[in-house]
Write an enzyme that holds these catalytic residues in place. Structure first.
Site, mmCIF file in Angstrom:
data_model
loop_
_atom_site.group_PDB
_atom_site.id
_atom_site.type_symbol
_atom_site.label_atom_id
_atom_site.label_comp_id
_atom_site.label_asym_id
_atom_site.label_seq_id
_atom_site.Cartn_x
_atom_site.Cartn_y
_atom_site.Cartn_z
ATOM 1 N N HIS A 356 -27.866 -9.952 -0.583
ATOM 2 C CA HIS A 356 -27.320 -8.859 -1.407
ATOM 3 C C HIS A 356 -25.962 -9.177 -2.003
ATOM 4 O O HIS A 356 -25.306 -8.280 -2.535
ATOM 5 C CB HIS A 356 -27.167 -7.585 -0.586
ATOM 6 C CG HIS A 356 -28.460 -6.998 -0.115
ATOM 7 N ND1 HIS A 356 -29.139 -6.033 -0.813
ATOM 8 C CD2 HIS A 356 -29.211 -7.273 0.969
ATOM 9 C CE1 HIS A 356 -30.253 -5.715 -0.163
ATOM 10 N NE2 HIS A 356 -30.319 -6.454 0.932
ATOM 11 N N LYS A 544 -18.681 4.589 -6.401
ATOM 12 C CA LYS A 544 -19.175 3.421 -5.671
ATOM 13 C C LYS A 544 -18.092 3.017 -4.685
ATOM 14 O O LYS A 544 -16.974 3.531 -4.757
ATOM 15 C CB LYS A 544 -19.468 2.268 -6.637
ATOM 16 C CG LYS A 544 -18.323 2.005 -7.638
ATOM 17 C CD LYS A 544 -18.644 0.861 -8.580
ATOM 18 C CE LYS A 544 -19.505 1.213 -9.769
ATOM 19 N NZ LYS A 544 -20.813 0.601 -9.762
ATOM 20 N N ARG A 545 -18.409 2.104 -3.766
ATOM 21 C CA ARG A 545 -17.361 1.637 -2.879
ATOM 22 C C ARG A 545 -16.190 1.066 -3.667
ATOM 23 O O ARG A 545 -16.349 0.547 -4.767
ATOM 24 C CB ARG A 545 -17.932 0.579 -1.917
ATOM 25 C CG ARG A 545 -18.812 1.165 -0.845
ATOM 26 C CD ARG A 545 -18.051 2.180 0.006
ATOM 27 N NE ARG A 545 -17.021 1.536 0.788
ATOM 28 C CZ ARG A 545 -17.164 1.135 2.040
ATOM 29 N NH1 ARG A 545 -18.294 1.344 2.677
ATOM 30 N NH2 ARG A 545 -16.177 0.546 2.674
ATOM 31 N N THR A 652 -27.083 -0.020 -7.791
ATOM 32 C CA THR A 652 -28.204 0.917 -7.784
ATOM 33 C C THR A 652 -27.735 2.275 -8.312
ATOM 34 O O THR A 652 -28.546 3.046 -8.826
ATOM 35 C CB THR A 652 -28.792 1.073 -6.368
ATOM 36 O OG1 THR A 652 -27.713 1.205 -5.431
ATOM 37 C CG2 THR A 652 -29.641 -0.123 -5.998
ATOM 38 N N LYS A 656 -29.382 5.362 -10.901
ATOM 39 C CA LYS A 656 -29.376 6.812 -10.655
ATOM 40 C C LYS A 656 -28.754 7.552 -11.842
ATOM 41 O O LYS A 656 -29.230 8.618 -12.250
ATOM 42 C CB LYS A 656 -28.621 7.127 -9.349
ATOM 43 C CG LYS A 656 -29.307 6.538 -8.116
ATOM 44 C CD LYS A 656 -28.407 6.454 -6.884
ATOM 45 C CE LYS A 656 -29.017 5.513 -5.842
ATOM 46 N NZ LYS A 656 -28.071 5.143 -4.761
HETATM 47 C C1 26Q Z 1 -20.182 -7.586 7.104
HETATM 48 C C2 26Q Z 1 -19.478 -8.030 8.198
HETATM 49 C C3 26Q Z 1 -18.839 -7.164 9.057
HETATM 50 C C4 26Q Z 1 -18.942 -5.817 8.833
HETATM 51 C C5 26Q Z 1 -19.661 -5.349 7.743
HETATM 52 C C6 26Q Z 1 -20.290 -6.233 6.881
HETATM 53 C C7 26Q Z 1 -21.035 -5.731 5.711
HETATM 54 C C8 26Q Z 1 -21.548 -4.441 5.688
HETATM 55 C C9 26Q Z 1 -22.203 -3.957 4.575
HETATM 56 C C10 26Q Z 1 -21.216 -6.517 4.585
HETATM 57 C C11 26Q Z 1 -21.882 -6.029 3.483
HETATM 58 C C12 26Q Z 1 -22.378 -4.747 3.454
HETATM 59 C C13 26Q Z 1 -23.043 -4.150 2.303
HETATM 60 C C14 26Q Z 1 -23.240 -4.768 1.155
HETATM 61 C C15 26Q Z 1 -23.834 -4.076 0.017
HETATM 62 O O1 26Q Z 1 -23.990 -2.861 0.024
HETATM 63 N N1 26Q Z 1 -24.228 -4.807 -1.033
HETATM 64 C C16 26Q Z 1 -24.806 -4.185 -2.204
HETATM 65 O O2 26Q Z 1 -26.215 -4.178 -2.039
HETATM 66 C C17 26Q Z 1 -26.831 -3.421 -3.058
HETATM 67 C C18 26Q Z 1 -28.313 -3.355 -2.744
HETATM 68 O O3 26Q Z 1 -28.916 -4.586 -2.956
HETATM 69 C C19 26Q Z 1 -26.552 -4.033 -4.411
HETATM 70 O O4 26Q Z 1 -27.096 -3.189 -5.405
HETATM 71 C C20 26Q Z 1 -25.057 -4.182 -4.648
HETATM 72 O O5 26Q Z 1 -24.807 -4.883 -5.849
HETATM 73 C C21 26Q Z 1 -24.430 -4.925 -3.473
HETATM 74 O O6 26Q Z 1 -23.030 -4.957 -3.615
#
Ligand code: 26Q
Length: 817
Positions: A356, A544-545, A652, A656
């Site tokens: 991702h 978004k974040r 995503t 929406k």
């Molecule tokens: C990693 C290490 C330690 C703690 C947390 C994490 C962690 C947690 C969540 C790393 C990444 C995430 C989430 C990533 C994320 O949401 N990525 C998004 O995924 C979506 C679905 O595929 C995409 O549409 C977005 O572009 C992408 O940023």
């Protein structure tokens, strides 16, 4: 399902009495929420059991989506809609003198995810059940989900999200299915009766994993699938001896340590890992899930595990659950007597991996010492996987040490989880065409060379049941009136709307719905945040974040630029705009938090400057989450998708927005590329450098942001205002770091890593074009309308069909009601 109103009322009365000892007069809103949910849950159970029996009877292949995050949001409305009884229940409540929306607002969000990746998992579950596929989720039942965000004096402050404060009527605790997960200790070899070596771990800490099942209700089908979430407890963690010795803290210490594993979601949406507790979480839920699957397989099929992949496929949601791979090897070898080759054959036919992100810092790596200390046997297995893999690599690329080092699963004292996934999985996919292309040609070229057949794209999607039908009932009804039902399960039917694109009456009706949604949002923001916004202004929304690559900073700099222009140029009279932001920053991400403070500081200034005459309004919507998103998307005119090209894997939210009739202003990044492909470049506002161009500039190290400041003195003036006291009269250094990061680069970074200054002019230009387009009411309506009509591709139903035909190979199982 058919709703018998009188029976339903009676059931609610019975519930209130049984649970709370109250009658309808005494019940408060939360009691009603709980009672309605519980009654509905009774009906869900019937279908749920029928579905399980059906899958069992047919002995079909099932898919398990392993994910550290499931951002489910609220369940009640979604389940009522999917069940087809939302209207009926609304009427029943009205007859009992309760207003449905105020009851709905009693439900806390299940915020068990950070953002896109977690919400994608939730949309996938909805599509799987709706399309009658046997696909389920495995994850963690975090006691605290994504933190609650408050804005205090312009700063983000985090509060715990105690979402389980009341009981959750949608979950069922299955203590009978608890399993044990071991941490620490020492791996020792034993010779078994057959003379073979077996490993076991002695002296380990034993944690109990207790599953809670949540139903996933399909739309307009009796299919109900399962989300199984694990809770960590300690069976004998409470030490009565110590308690009797009055050592109260130590008496519960073991219990607390065990329960900490499922205590809280890590509120990071990227960024480095390295925290032991996070690795514990990952092993905890993947080990519990695999034990669950192995036990089920043995019950159904005995011990011939070579057939395991015929009945099970496991999708790994990013690297977070990748430790499942060596754990599966352990279960097969140490607990089920298989040899390495046989076990490896099973594993490599069972697991598939989704990537991702392209951000290097988000690819998980675990320090060997942490990993080995916590999971001694698993570490041995990873070493053996790598030893065998390196033997192959040496044969393929003799003497190419550099490549061998680059690709080694263990290197620089770290275990590289993405590499482990690529070696062991039969499929590796990206989440949008551009993202997959970049993975294949840049990030993962080495791997494509040796495993070309593994790589594939699965463009993300979102469920129209939640994001249109539930969130925007007025637009949903309008669509059904125009093209009939059917689009709820086949979103490309929205194309049928295109024939109305020049019908002024239809467009008026369409824009009237948008207007009503804007009025509703304005009322909500007035009530919750006491801000007043004008529904006749453009609602320009970035939700978004908060991350530098998503460039909320560029958005607010553009607003500062507009503000300056209003003050300087009396002839400048922009179309009134309300800029809405919603974003949580990871708690430890300093720069992201400064950007939130900047947005709020600028908002404070601009909103209160009478010279602006309300042509600009800025709102920071607090505590952005799924249930708030459901109010924001339907009310948006403009969708801000302005990431640095090449950085946003897919996005995503962009989908929406589109589905709800907002027009995109964005870069050629992630799924924006495919959105433009569907709707046509003339119905979006695209600007900025392309991923290709940025790659070239990056490679040549030829970027000099100063150039852009010299070329555009107005932009230079905006940047200066970050540090000259305009926005920080109290503390001059408040935004210094942001300024430095753009102009000079800080902490060894190059300046403006995300090309804000390079893209700024073309962003301004796109914004001006957009404002002009909005002034032509009819033309704008058509553009927004065509976005809805072209959004069919972005249903997660399409995504799921892509996964099914390309990776999972599931069959639809239609449940007899
Ligand atoms: C990693 C290490 C330690 C703690 C947390 C994490 C962690 C947690 C969540 C790393 C990444 C995430 C989430 C990533 C994320 O949401 N990525 C998004 O995924 C979506 C679905 O595929 C995409 O549409 C977005 O572009 C992408 O940023």
């Amino acid at each position: 399902m058919k709703l018998n109103k009188e029976e339903f009322k009676e059931a609610i009365r019975a519930r209130l009495k049984r649970h709370y000892g109250k009658d309808l007069e005494e019940a408060n809103k939360h009691d009603i929420y709980d009672a309605v949910s519980t009654v509905v849950m009774d009906h869900v159970q019937t279908n749920w059991m029928a579905t399980r029996k059906m899958y069992g009877k047919n002995q079909v292949k099932q898919m398990y989506y392993m994910s550290a995050e499931f951002l489910m949001g609220r369940a009640m409305s979604n389940n009522l809609v999917n069940f087809g009884i939302k209207e009926g229940v609304t009427e029943v409540l009205k007859e009992l003198n309760f207003d449905y929306t105020s009851i709905e607002d009693e439900e806390p969000d299940a915020g068990l995810g950070n953002g896109g990746l977690g919400r994608l998992a939730a949309c996938f579950l909805d599509s799987l059940a709706t399309l009658d596929y046997p696909g389920h989720g495995y994850g963690i039942r975090y006691q605290y989900g994504m933190f609650e965000q408050h804005i205090e004096n312009g700063y983000q402050v985090e509060y715990p999200d105690n979402w389980l404060k009341h009981r959750d009527p949608w979950e069922i605790k299955r203590s009978d299915l608890a399993v044990k997960v071991l941490f620490g200790g020492t791996a020792v070899a034993e010779t078994g009766e057959d003379g073979n070596l077996r490993y076991k771990v002695i002296g380990a800490e034993e944690i109990t994993a207790v599953p809670y099942d949540v139903p996933v209700v399909g739309f307009d089908t009796p299919s109900v699938n399962r989300l199984r979430l694990w809770e960590a407890i300690s069976e004998n963690g409470f030490d009565l001896q110590l308690f009797n010795d009055m050592q109260y803290m130590r008496a519960v210490e073991r219990q607390n340590n065990a329960e900490n594993i499922s205590r809280v979601l890590y509120p990071n949406d990227s960024g480095p890992s390295g925290k032991t507790l996070r690795l514990k979480q990952q092993y905890f839920f993947t080990s519990a899930s695999l034990q669950d699957l192995v036990a089920k397989f043995k019950r159904d099929h005995g011990t011939d595990f070579s057939k395991f992949p015929d009945y099970n496929v496991i999708q790994l949601n990013d690297t977070h659950p990748v430790v499942a791979i060596p754990e599966m090897m352990r279960l097969l070898m140490d607990e089920n007597d298989m040899g390495w080759e046989e076990a490896w054959d099973v594993v490599t036919r069972t697991f598939a991996y989704t990537n991702h992100t392209i951000l290097a810092e988000a690819l998980e790596k675990w320090p060997i010492d942490i990993f080995e200390g916590l999971l001694p046997r698993i570490y041995q297995i990873v070493e053996e996987i790598n030893r065998r893999f390196m033997t192959e690599l040496r044969e393929k690329f003799p003497g190419n040490w550099e490549k061998q080092n680059r690709m080694s699963i263990i290197g620089d004292g770290m275990i590289r989880m993405a590499w482990l996934a690529i070696v062991a999985c039969f499929s590796v996919n990206g989440v949008a065409a551009l993202h997959t292309e970049i993975l294949k040609t840049v990030e993962l070229v080495d791997w494509v060379e040796i495993y070309p057949e593994k790589f594939n794209n699965k463009t993300n999607g979102v469920t129209q049941r939640r994001w249109l039908l539930c969130a925007n009932p007025k637009l949903a009804e309008f669509i059904t009136n125009k093209i009939g039902p059917g689009w709820e399960k086949d979103l490309v039917q929205l194309r049928k709307l295109e024939k109305f694109a020049d019908d002024p009456k239809v467009l008026d009706e369409f824009m009237e719905i948008k207007h009503q949604n804007k009025v509703a949002l304005a009322a909500y923001l007035k009530e919750t945040q006491n801000v007043i916004i004008d529904p006749d202004s453009i609602f320009d929304v970035q939700i978004k974040r908060l991350h530098e690559y998503k460039r909320q900073l560029m958005n607010i700099l553009h607003i500062m630029y507009m503000y300056n222009r209003i003050l300087e140029d009396p002839s400048y009279d922009p179309v009134p705009r309300t800029f809405i932001f919603g974003a949580k920053a990871a708690s430890g991400y300093r720069r992201a938090k400064s950007i939130i403070k900047l947005i709020n500081t600028v908002a404070d200034r601009v909103n209160n400057d009478h010279r602006v005459k309300d042509r600009i309004k800025i709102v920071f919507a607090e505590n952005y989450r799924v249930s708030l998103a459901e109010k924001l998307f339907p009310a948006s005119d403009v969708s801000e998708q302005i990431s640095t090209a090449g950085k946003e894997a897919s996005g995503t939210g962009n989908m929406k927005f589109m589905m709800n009739g907002a027009v995109t202003i964005g870069t050629m990044d992630g799924a924006n590329v495919e959105i433009v492909e569907e709707v046509g470049a003339e119905n979006a506002f695209i600007f900025g450098l392309t991923a290709d161009e940025i790659q070239k500039i990056d490679a040549a190290h030829s970027y000099n942001p100063q150039e852009y400041l010299e070329k555009n003195p107005k932009l230079a003036a905006v940047l200066n205002q970050l540090v000259d006291g305009t926005y920080n009269s109290g503390a001059l250094s408040l935004f210094r770091e942001l300024y430095d990061s753009l102009v000079f680069g800080v902490e060894g970074q190059r300046p403006d890593v995300y090309y804000i200054l390079a893209d700024f002019d073309s962003y301004v230009e796109a914004q001006e074009k957009l404002a002009k387009a909005y002034s032509d009411k009819r033309a704008w309506a058509k553009m927004a309308f065509l976005n809805v009509a072209a959004s069919g591709k972005f249903s997660s139903d399409r995504t799921i069909e892509d996964y099914v035909s390309g990776i999972w190979h599931l069959k639809k199982i239609v449940v007899e009601p």
